[in-house]
Write an enzyme that holds these catalytic residues in place. Structure first.
Site, mmCIF file in Angstrom:
data_model
loop_
_atom_site.group_PDB
_atom_site.id
_atom_site.type_symbol
_atom_site.label_atom_id
_atom_site.label_comp_id
_atom_site.label_asym_id
_atom_site.label_seq_id
_atom_site.Cartn_x
_atom_site.Cartn_y
_atom_site.Cartn_z
ATOM 1 N N HIS A 362 0.803 -1.224 0.000
ATOM 2 C CA HIS A 362 0.000 0.000 0.000
ATOM 3 C C HIS A 362 0.837 1.275 0.000
ATOM 4 C CE1 HIS A 362 -4.129 -1.488 0.539
ATOM 5 N NE2 HIS A 362 -3.594 -2.466 1.243
ATOM 6 N N LYS A 558 0.364 13.839 1.869
ATOM 7 C CA LYS A 558 -1.002 14.135 1.418
ATOM 8 C C LYS A 558 -1.218 15.634 1.233
ATOM 9 C CE LYS A 558 -2.866 9.903 3.478
ATOM 10 N NZ LYS A 558 -3.389 9.219 2.274
ATOM 11 N N LYS A 664 -14.917 7.762 -3.939
ATOM 12 C CA LYS A 664 -16.199 8.040 -3.280
ATOM 13 C C LYS A 664 -16.702 9.435 -3.646
ATOM 14 C CE LYS A 664 -14.458 5.184 0.424
ATOM 15 N NZ LYS A 664 -13.589 5.232 1.609
#
Length: 815
Positions: A362, A558, A664
């Site tokens: 991951h 991020k 999403k």
């Protein structure tokens, strides 16, 4: 629900009972309340138990069918399962939602309040855990004989509270009121050993003599797929001491000593990811990984013997998926069990392990590819360290036979022969697995080029790709009911089990009537989100503004930092021209920082400081709002995602493996601003680059700058907008005059900037201003939003699981 077999005839009275009667029966006999005295939580427990009854019918049938068909079993080992609330999910999948709603309306009880009286299960933190939850849903939906294994954390990671803008961690007591979904299995208990020494007995057999032992107790949660046709199991392990309390010490008054072992044992399943910045924290985290992995392997082998007599062909009947490196200890542990308990030779045990185990990577971040101090390993797991040395020896011979040079082999071994301080779990998982998969096309290719470059040369057919997906049941049907109704009204309901049916919406993207209906749904979701933000934060926002949302674990790669710095730049621009034609914007942040990750916590503090300045500036008004929402979890995401206009997917290119939040958001009609990173690459291809806002450097450009250690100062000197931001952080504009508060952020931006905020900043600013213009064209924005929903069907976790079953597990599907 499908018909129940005749073998359950003795429970027929309960099965034929109406759903409403089941709720009332549980209210009285399980909760111990009558209607007149029941509070919302009582009703929540009662309806959960009534749903669980219905689920058990399919659960028993599914288990019998798997045994009858001897269907290949798939075991998914994960440190996290971020399942959120289960009640609405289970009602939906079993087709009981309308019946439950009608029942509560008839009783005068608020159904929404009942659903939300359930606490989120504190079993995960981020994308890793949410992916595992989506996979459990999809394995049941497509009919994989699947079983999840994890830890039954008493407190999860932590409850995030804010104190003067700083993150404060408190226990997440999600189990304090019980868990209506779980079944305790007192007969399922396994011993887990640590410490001691390895000796050779009189017969020449290697024997591990541990000095510490815990027990793993099983708790099962049924996980139903769509329409309840297949029900799998999530088995969670809770730790306890193997010996009862020392009653003599207790009676002598030494209460602490009497309970010490019990307390130490139970810490293993107390908290998700204990801080590993101390030696004790590292030891506890390693023990957690061994604890749940060993219990899971022992359990699946016990189950295996109910159908088969020999472990020789374990891999033909069992596939074990290691979700990241946390369960990588499965490689030496399975070999240990095979050798020490079942008398297999090392070579035979290694062969069986390599036919059974599979590893999902991951991350490409070296620090996230776990490695453990060799001394810690030797003290806690002496037998496993011995087996790892044997794995390294076998690997060395294998690599030499392929003509590889010694220094290349050394770099691939689990323990580098010339740098023997660390046990590298990523290398261990790769060497011991049958297949290794990435979670997006870009990530899988970068694995081959970077962290596993040499191992890929050694095993050129081992790495495969399985791009992540999300379950449409949770992430559209349940969290966005108005959009679900609109979709079904126009294309029917087959999309719920076949998400690619959404493609039928594409021709409606330019239809003005459909655009209005679609955007009316979006506005309703934004109003719901605005009410939620007011309740949670006290900040009032205008639903007509653009809702710009970044919800992720707080981490430098991020780049929440770049987002809040752009908010500062926008604030400055509005202050310079307050009467300008500015597009009103609400910037929403949510996510948790690891307790020991100081810089991530400092970024949260910066966000809250900017929030205080911007939101209280009367000259700014509704032109810009900044909000940090504390204690982000699945339930919060279910409100945030449907209300988003813009989805922030701005990670440093080459660092995000995939992402699922990006999927999403797009499914729910948010447009994406992002880098060409992770699954953004494939999403842009499916949705169309013209409906995606891509900016910034690509992965190879980032790698080049990092390789030559490019100085951010070379760029900052030509960025007056960025210079102004740095000056404001230095002079205390956003910190009540405290000029030292952000010195670590400033030092990072000026001199290091490993995650490339500075070189991407102007491109990010320019793209945001372009987005302002597109948002002002309401018809164009609606068209792009509709196309995002219509074109995202490929990103269903049902499709991902079918890929795993075909390309990795070689497993049959029931449907």
């Amino acid at each position: 629900m499908k018909a129940v077999s005749h073998t359950l005839a003795d429970t027929q009275d309960l099965i034929t009972e109406s759903f409403g009667d089941s709720i009332l029966r549980h209210l009285i006999y399980s909760v111990g309340k009558d209607i007149s005295h029941a509070v919302t939580r009582d009703w929540c427990v009662a309806v959960s138990l009534a749903v669980r009854d219905r689920m058990v019918e399919g659960w028993i049938d599914t288990t019998r069918e798997i045994y009858k068909r001897k269907q290949k079993r798939v075991y998914y080992l994960s440190m996290e399962f971020m399942i959120g609330r289960l009640l609405e999910d289970s009602l939906t999948n079993l087709g009981l939602a309308d019946e439950a709603r009608a029942f509560f309306e008839a009783k005068g009880v608020n159904f929404h309040d009942v659903l939300h009286a359930e606490q989120d299960a504190a079993l995960g933190n981020g994308g890793l855990g949410r992916l595992a939850a989506c996979f459990m849903d999809s394995m049941a939906t497509v009919g994989v004989a699947g079983m999840g294994y994890g830890i039954r954390y008493q407190h999860g990671i932590f409850r995030q509270n804010m104190e003067d803008g700083w993150q404060m961690e408190e226990p997440e007591d999600w189990l304090v009121e019980g868990n209506a979904w779980e079944f305790r299995r007192p007969e399922v208990v396994y011993d887990i050993d640590f410490g001691g020494s390895v000796v050779t007995d009189e017969n020449g057999k290697t024997v591990w003599k541990p000095t510490e032992q815990l027990q793993a107790l099983a708790f099962d949660l049924p996980i139903a797929g769509w329409e309840g046709k297949h029900v799998n199991t999530l088995r969670l392990w809770s730790a306890r001491q193997s010996e009862s309390m020392n009653l003599k010490k207790f009676n002598d008054g030494d209460f602490i000593a009497a309970a010490r072992q019990q307390i130490l044992a139970e810490t293993v399943s107390k908290v998700l990811y204990p801080g590993d910045h101390t030696e004790q924290g590292r030891e506890l985290r390693l023990k957690q990984e061994v604890f749940f992995t060993s219990a899971s392997l022992q359990d699946l082998i016990r189950r295996f013997f109910t159908n088969y007599e020999s472990l020789d062909n374990l891999g033909d009947h069992v596939a074990v998926q290691l979700n990241d490196t946390h369960p990588a200890i499965a490689v030496p542990e399975l070999i240990r069990i095979l050798m020490d308990k079942y008398d297999y030779s090392f070579d035979a045990a290694l062969k069986i392990a390599r036919e059974t185990l599979h590893y999902t990577n991951h991350t490409l971040l070296p620090e996230a590819l776990e490695k453990w101090p060799k001394g810690l390993f030797e003290r806690i797991l002496p037998r496993h360290l011995q087996i790892i040395n044997m794995i390294d020896g076998a690997f060395y011979q294998e690599a030499m036979a392929k003509g590889l040079e010694h220094h290349i082999i050394a770099g691939m071994q689990v323990i580098h022969p010339h740098q023997q301080d660390w046990v590298r779990m990523g290398n261990l998982a790769f060497i011991g697995a049958r297949k290794v998969n990435g979670v997006s096309a870009l990530h899988s290719e970068l694995m081959k080029e970077t962290v596993f470059h040499d191992l890929n040369i050694m095993y050129p057919d081992k790495i495969v790709n399985q791009t992540n997906g999300v379950t449409p049941r949770r992430w559209v049907l349940e969290c966005n009911p108005h959009l679900s109704d609109l979709i079904t009204e126009n294309i029917g309901n087959e999309w719920i089990a076949d998400l690619e049916q959404l493609e039928k919406l594409a021709p409606l993207a330019t239809d003005k009537a459909f655009q209005k209906k679609y955007m009316d749904v979006k506005l309703a979701n934004k109003k719901r989100l605005a009410d939620y933000l007011l309740e949670r934060t006290g900040v009032s926002v205008n639903p007509a503004a653009m809702f710009d949302i970044q919800i992720k674990r707080i981490h430098e790669y991020k780049r929440q930092l770049m987002n809040i710095l752009e908010a500062i730049a926008l604030y400055n621009a509005i202050k310079d021209n307050p009467k300008g034609d500015w597009q009103p914007r609400v910037k929403i942040f949510a996510g948790k920082a690891a307790p020991s990750y100081f810089l991530a916590k400092l970024i949260i503090k910066l966000i809250t400081d900017v929030q205080n300045v911007v939101n209280n500036d009367p000259e700014i008004g509704d032109k810009l709002k900044v909000i940090f929402l504390p204690n982000y979890n699945v339930s919060a995401a279910e409100i945030l995602i449907p209300g988003a206009d813009l989805s922030e997917q701005i990670s440093t290119a080459g660092f995000e493996a995939s992402g699922t939040g990006n999927m999403k958001f797009a499914l729910n009609g948010a447009l994406t601003i992002g880098t060409l990173d992770g699954a953004n690459v494939e999403m842009a291809e499916h949705v169309g680059h013209e409906n995606f806002f891509i900016f910034g450097m690509e992965a190879h450009e980032v790698a080049e700058r990092q390789h030559r250690r490019a100085r951010p100062s070379e760029i900052i000197k030509d960025l007056p907008r960025f210079q102004q931001i740095l000056a404001q952080l230095e002079d205390g504009t956003f910190s009540d005059g405290d000029t030292d508060r952000y010195k670590d952020i400033l030092d990072n931006l000026k001199h290091h900037d490993y995650f490339q905020v500075v070189p991407d900043f102007e491109a990010y600013w320019d793209m945001q201003r372009h987005i302002d213009g597109v948002f002002a064209d309401k018809s164009k924005w609606a068209e792009m939003a509709i196309l995002n929903t219509a074109k995202m069907g490929w990103f269903s976790s049902d499709r991902t699981i079918r890929g795993y079953a075909k390309d990795i597990w070689d497993a049959d599907l029931a449907f």
